[in-house]
Scaffold this active site. Sequence first.
Site, PDB file in Angstrom:
ATOM      1  N   HIS A   1      -1.137 -12.316   1.672  1.00  0.00           N
ATOM      2  CA  HIS A   1      -0.837 -12.214   3.106  1.00  0.00           C
ATOM      3  C   HIS A   1      -1.238 -13.496   3.812  1.00  0.00           C
ATOM      4  CE1 HIS A   1      -1.610  -8.114   1.615  1.00  0.00           C
ATOM      5  NE2 HIS A   1      -0.708  -7.706   2.501  1.00  0.00           N
TER       6      HIS A   1
ATOM      7  N   SER B   1       0.849  -1.202   0.000  1.00  0.00           N
ATOM      8  CA  SER B   1       0.000   0.000   0.000  1.00  0.00           C
ATOM      9  C   SER B   1       0.879   1.243   0.000  1.00  0.00           C
ATOM     10  CB  SER B   1      -0.886   0.030   1.245  1.00  0.00           C
ATOM     11  OG  SER B   1      -1.603  -1.160   1.365  1.00  0.00           O
TER      12      SER B   1
ATOM     13  N   HIS C   1      -8.488   0.964   8.108  1.00  0.00           N
ATOM     14  CA  HIS C   1      -7.869   0.706   6.807  1.00  0.00           C
ATOM     15  C   HIS C   1      -7.981   1.956   5.927  1.00  0.00           C
ATOM     16  CE1 HIS C   1      -6.122  -1.689   3.678  1.00  0.00           C
ATOM     17  NE2 HIS C   1      -7.199  -1.724   2.926  1.00  0.00           N
TER      18      HIS C   1
ATOM     19  N   TYR D   1      -2.666 -13.625   6.650  1.00  0.00           N
ATOM     20  CA  TYR D   1      -3.983 -13.470   7.293  1.00  0.00           C
ATOM     21  C   TYR D   1      -5.143 -13.712   6.330  1.00  0.00           C
ATOM     22  CZ  TYR D   1      -4.067  -8.791   5.200  1.00  0.00           C
ATOM     23  OH  TYR D   1      -4.040  -7.750   4.309  1.00  0.00           O
ATOM     24  N   GLU D   2      -4.853 -13.782   5.020  1.00  0.00           N
ATOM     25  CA  GLU D   2      -5.922 -14.089   4.067  1.00  0.00           C
ATOM     26  C   GLU D   2      -6.285 -15.575   4.106  1.00  0.00           C
ATOM     27  OE1 GLU D   2      -5.646 -11.813   0.121  1.00  0.00           O
ATOM     28  OE2 GLU D   2      -3.649 -11.560   0.956  1.00  0.00           O
TER      29      GLU D   2
ATOM     30  N   MET E   1       1.864  -6.476   8.602  1.00  0.00           N
ATOM     31  CA  MET E   1       1.330  -7.826   8.411  1.00  0.00           C
ATOM     32  C   MET E   1       1.917  -8.545   7.198  1.00  0.00           C
ATOM     33  SD  MET E   1      -2.654  -6.816   9.085  1.00  0.00           S
ATOM     34  CE  MET E   1      -3.109  -5.589  10.338  1.00  0.00           C
ATOM     35  N   SER E   2       3.096  -8.126   6.760  1.00  0.00           N
ATOM     36  CA  SER E   2       3.640  -8.748   5.536  1.00  0.00           C
ATOM     37  C   SER E   2       5.166  -8.748   5.567  1.00  0.00           C
ATOM     38  CB  SER E   2       3.156  -7.971   4.300  1.00  0.00           C
ATOM     39  OG  SER E   2       3.766  -6.700   4.258  1.00  0.00           O
TER      40      SER E   2
HETATM   41  N1  HPA Z   1      -0.575  -2.275  12.186  1.00  0.00           N
HETATM   42  C1  HPA Z   1      -0.352  -3.331  11.397  1.00  0.00           C
HETATM   43  N2  HPA Z   1      -0.273  -3.245  10.084  1.00  0.00           N
HETATM   44  C2  HPA Z   1      -0.415  -2.032   9.523  1.00  0.00           C
HETATM   45  C3  HPA Z   1      -0.643  -0.886  10.288  1.00  0.00           C
HETATM   46  C4  HPA Z   1      -0.732  -1.010  11.698  1.00  0.00           C
HETATM   47  O1  HPA Z   1      -0.944  -0.041  12.455  1.00  0.00           O
HETATM   48  N3  HPA Z   1      -0.744   0.153   9.417  1.00  0.00           N
HETATM   49  C5  HPA Z   1      -0.554  -0.349   8.168  1.00  0.00           C
HETATM   50  N4  HPA Z   1      -0.346  -1.681   8.230  1.00  0.00           N
END
Ligand code: HPA
Length: 274
Positions: A85, A32, A249, A87-88, A213-214
């Site tokens: 990811h 992102s 998000h 988590y998916e 998370m990646s």
């Molecule tokens: N935590 C985890 N993953 C993220 C965050 C966060 O605050 N912001 C963007 N990705």
Amino acid sequence: MINANIGDIRQASKYLLDEIGFRPEIGIALGSGWGGLLVDVKDAKYIDYAKTPHMKRSTVQGHAGKWVFGEVAGKKIVAMSGRLHFYEGYSLQDVTFPIRVMKEMGVQKLILTNASGAVNTSFNPGDLMLITDHINMTCANPLVGANCDEMGERFPDMTRVYSRELLDIARKVSDEMNFPVKEGVYMWLLGPSYETPAEIRMARILGADAVGMSTVPEAIVAKQMKMKILGMSCATNMAAGILDQPLSHKEVLDTARRIESDYRKYLYNVIKAI
Ligand code: HPA
């Protein structure tokens, strides 16, 4: 279970090379905030993950799910527009499959980008952090399983995951552009829920500057395969509990949009210099 299926990797690589007709030298995973680079890809050819043998597709909003092949600053590149990811619900073999495929196609240098929450209170939303090291807080590892020895060692060294040489280049580009960047340790947490304030205090005590998370599973397999890795994170928000407001998000995507053109120029110049 084996930790990498070499037959599947070779088949995917062959499919992609036949489609595009050249071997990329630099691979880039676009997280992102980093998608602006796509504008700079000359003679871009897009291939859906879904069309690639054995590859899974991303389900996350803001993650397209396409390979992008072409030239940036005269270098042959392959970019992942959208990543997978843990988590998916994918296995870590699935998550790291594209990195294995990139290596099989000839990629030696890998740029891993992401969005993160800033744990270090001297950071601001929108800051770019060069990743100097990581902490794996998931207790999961993509190398679990019988080792595929053609891919690398059973017990790969992780002393220097992020290439000193590439970090130095990234620092130099930052100086030359007068585009300040931070540096720090990235902690990988599973997600998809954001962290609690207590977890963020823990992350800080343990030495993290940003959480996300990646990236870490990809970096582990890339290091096992002896690729040169550059990790860069966009701190899209202050991590949970630092400011008196909830995380969303939307905030991540809003910051990502705001910084996209600055990050685009920086990433272009880094690619040019490596
Ligand atoms: N935590 C985890 N993953 C993220 C965050 C966060 O605050 N912001 C963007 N990705």
